[in-house]
Design a protein around this motif. Structure first.
Motif, PDB file in Angstrom:
ATOM      1  N   ALA A  19       0.679  -1.282   0.202  1.00 50.05           N
ATOM      2  CA  ALA A  19       0.229   0.009   0.015  1.00 50.05           C
ATOM      3  C   ALA A  19       0.791   1.033  -0.338  1.00 50.05           C
ATOM      4  CB  ALA A  19      -1.486   0.067   1.544  1.00 50.05           C
ATOM      5  N   SER A  20       0.283   2.746  -1.033  1.00 54.33           N
ATOM      6  CA  SER A  20       1.248   3.481  -0.600  1.00 54.33           C
ATOM      7  C   SER A  20      -0.095   4.463  -0.594  1.00 54.33           C
ATOM      8  CB  SER A  20       1.537   3.927  -1.948  1.00 54.33           C
ATOM      9  OG  SER A  20       1.142   3.265  -2.847  1.00 54.33           O
ATOM     10  N   LEU A  21       0.252   5.803   0.204  1.00 52.73           N
ATOM     11  CA  LEU A  21      -0.629   6.937   0.161  1.00 52.73           C
ATOM     12  C   LEU A  21      -0.181   7.758  -0.792  1.00 52.73           C
ATOM     13  CD1 LEU A  21      -3.533   8.241   0.353  1.00 52.73           C
ATOM     14  CD2 LEU A  21      -2.603   8.584   3.016  1.00 52.73           C
ATOM     15  N   THR A  22      -0.338   9.259  -2.015  1.00 52.28           N
ATOM     16  CA  THR A  22       0.586  10.522  -2.396  1.00 52.28           C
ATOM     17  C   THR A  22      -0.644  10.541  -1.241  1.00 52.28           C
ATOM     18  OG1 THR A  22       1.442   8.799  -4.585  1.00 52.28           O
ATOM     19  CG2 THR A  22       1.243  10.649  -4.457  1.00 52.28           C
ATOM     20  N   GLY A  53       2.577  16.238  -3.626  1.00 55.09           N
ATOM     21  CA  GLY A  53       3.413  14.735  -4.105  1.00 55.09           C
ATOM     22  C   GLY A  53       3.577  14.042  -2.996  1.00 55.09           C
ATOM     23  N   LYS A  54       4.675  14.203  -1.640  1.00 53.97           N
ATOM     24  CA  LYS A  54       5.047  12.546  -1.127  1.00 53.97           C
ATOM     25  C   LYS A  54       3.945  11.393  -0.903  1.00 53.97           C
ATOM     26  CE  LYS A  54       7.413  11.640   2.425  1.00 53.97           C
ATOM     27  NZ  LYS A  54       8.556  10.963   2.027  1.00 53.97           N
ATOM     28  N   VAL A  55       5.750  10.316  -1.225  1.00 50.94           N
ATOM     29  CA  VAL A  55       4.348   9.077  -1.041  1.00 50.94           C
ATOM     30  C   VAL A  55       4.665   8.576   0.401  1.00 50.94           C
ATOM     31  CG1 VAL A  55       4.228   7.160  -2.198  1.00 50.94           C
ATOM     32  CG2 VAL A  55       5.219   9.266  -2.952  1.00 50.94           C
ATOM     33  N   SER A  80       2.287  24.947   5.731  1.00 48.34           N
ATOM     34  CA  SER A  80       1.671  24.265   5.375  1.00 48.34           C
ATOM     35  C   SER A  80       1.625  24.376   3.487  1.00 48.34           C
ATOM     36  CB  SER A  80       0.389  25.369   5.585  1.00 48.34           C
ATOM     37  OG  SER A  80      -0.554  25.316   5.460  1.00 48.34           O
ATOM     38  N   THR A  81       1.147  22.543   3.395  1.00 45.55           N
ATOM     39  CA  THR A  81       1.299  22.758   2.302  1.00 45.55           C
ATOM     40  C   THR A  81      -0.253  21.956   1.508  1.00 45.55           C
ATOM     41  OG1 THR A  81       1.872  20.760   2.785  1.00 45.55           O
ATOM     42  CG2 THR A  81       3.623  22.247   2.252  1.00 45.55           C
TER      43      THR A  81
END
Length: 102
Positions: A20-23, A27-29, A101-102
């Protein structure tokens, strides 16, 4: 007939996925094994402790520099009166805490 439905997760249907991954929007994964600290509320407001979380965040990040922080919530007010400031709570507390904050 009355049936009791207990809170919880059916572990026979849901299990960790090593692939599993979450982007994130920036853009950070995020992947299994990553340190992740989350704060999730419908709206980021003092009634729900957002200001306390933001004030503690610099110390937490100093202690856990590899941790990724994911904050989810809106800029509206769910409870009580809106604060007497022009900028949204998210922006205000990021600025006060020197957090980007991004």
């Amino acid at each position: 007939m009355i049936k009791v439905v207990y809170d919880g997760v059916d572990c026979t249907k849901l299990a960790p996925n090593a692939e599993a991954s979450l982007t994130l929007p920036n853009g950070k994964v995020l992947r299994p094994g990553d340190e992740v600290l989350t704060f999730v509320n419908r709206n980021l407001e003092p009634y729900r402790g957002y200001h306390i979380f933001m004030r503690a965040l610099p110390d937490v990040m100093a202690a856990r520099p590899q941790a990724q922080v994911v904050i989810v919530g809106g800029d509206e007010v769910s409870y009580g009166s809106p604060p007497n400031k022009v900028e949204p709570g998210k922006t205000f507390f990021c600025r006060k805490s020197a957090i980007k904050s991004t």
